[in-house]
Design an enzyme around this catalytic site. Sequence first.
Site, PDB file in Angstrom:
ATOM      1  N   SER A  30       1.160  -9.688  -0.762  1.00  0.00           N
ATOM      2  CA  SER A  30       0.861  -8.270  -0.596  1.00  0.00           C
ATOM      3  C   SER A  30       1.183  -7.700   0.770  1.00  0.00           C
ATOM      4  CB  SER A  30      -0.618  -8.019  -0.913  1.00  0.00           C
ATOM      5  OG  SER A  30      -1.440  -8.822  -0.077  1.00  0.00           O
ATOM      6  N   LYS A  68       0.797  -1.227   0.000  1.00  0.00           N
ATOM      7  CA  LYS A  68       0.000   0.000   0.000  1.00  0.00           C
ATOM      8  C   LYS A  68       0.832   1.281   0.000  1.00  0.00           C
ATOM      9  CE  LYS A  68      -4.506  -1.119   0.250  1.00  0.00           C
ATOM     10  NZ  LYS A  68      -5.579  -0.508  -0.551  1.00  0.00           N
TER      11      LYS A  68
END
Length: 339
Positions: free
Chosen positions: A321, A69
């Site tokens: 991720s 992110k």
Amino acid sequence: MTIMKSETVHRSADMVLLPVTLADIEGASARIDGCVSRTPLVRSNSLSNCAGQSVHLKLETHQPIGAFKLRGAMNAILSLDDAQRRRGLVTASTGNHGRAVAYAARELGVPATVCMSSLVPANKVDAIRALGAEVRIVGSSQDDAQEEVERLVEERGLTSIPPFDNVDVVAGQGTIGLEILEDIPDLAAVLVPLSGGGLAGGIAVAIKALRPQACLVGISMERGAAMNASIAAGRPMAVREEETLADSLGGGIGFNNRVTLALCSTLLDDVILLTEHEIAEGIRHAWHQEDLTVEGAGAVGIAAILAKKVEVSGPTAIIVSGANIDPKLHQRIIEGAEA
């Protein structure tokens, strides 16, 4: 693997005016250079044996906040002018985006407020507070948290940094696709966690622009997969948010979605949903076979291979991720607890 789209759709996609372009992603790559890590892509022998093809793990767990992110948040914040940054930043998050905004805001010397629902794990909330951001826990859904963001924008004049449905955020996440193709020019497939679509959409833009024959597979959990429901319906759909090991993939896509639904509907070849048991198996495999601590959302690509829910025909990249799982939960899972 059941392919959702035909090659004809992808050939015509070049003529569709998509909201994010390869030029946007290349610009983001230059903008965030030096502010985020170029993460390693490592071959997994165990998953390669399982899939019968060369499988590689793109370790976004190596970012300073332990998750991808940071790319999108940093690009979005650096794209603001000084006046917008000085007003202060605000965002809604299921955890990792809030951490990214808090980290980037601290690095740039601007205040940040992060709004989250009661479903966000405590370890992610604590990590955001530790970075100096103001934290607001509001309601029991991502939509509730987003309503608080909109109120703060209206009342305090804060600048919103959306978690996914934003061109600059998506372009930042798309830089992962550029890095993958630099490392695997003959790429056949990418398995990417799918939530609001910022990660999947951004990577898909980069990959399909530079290697259109590669297959993009979005992977989510069975519990509350909003983007999957929205793609099927052709419009943003509300789903009931439930507790899941893949907590970072929770939340809706927004009824006014302007960016990510178009990207995912046009560019993803398939969407796969996983059970909680399968996600737990992915977390366990990452620890025992890959020596990686991975949160549920980060383990879904691994889990899809293990569960034989995806078949690949050549070199494949799995986006790992994030690593931000609650330590006690992680310990229980790797010791064999049922999901």
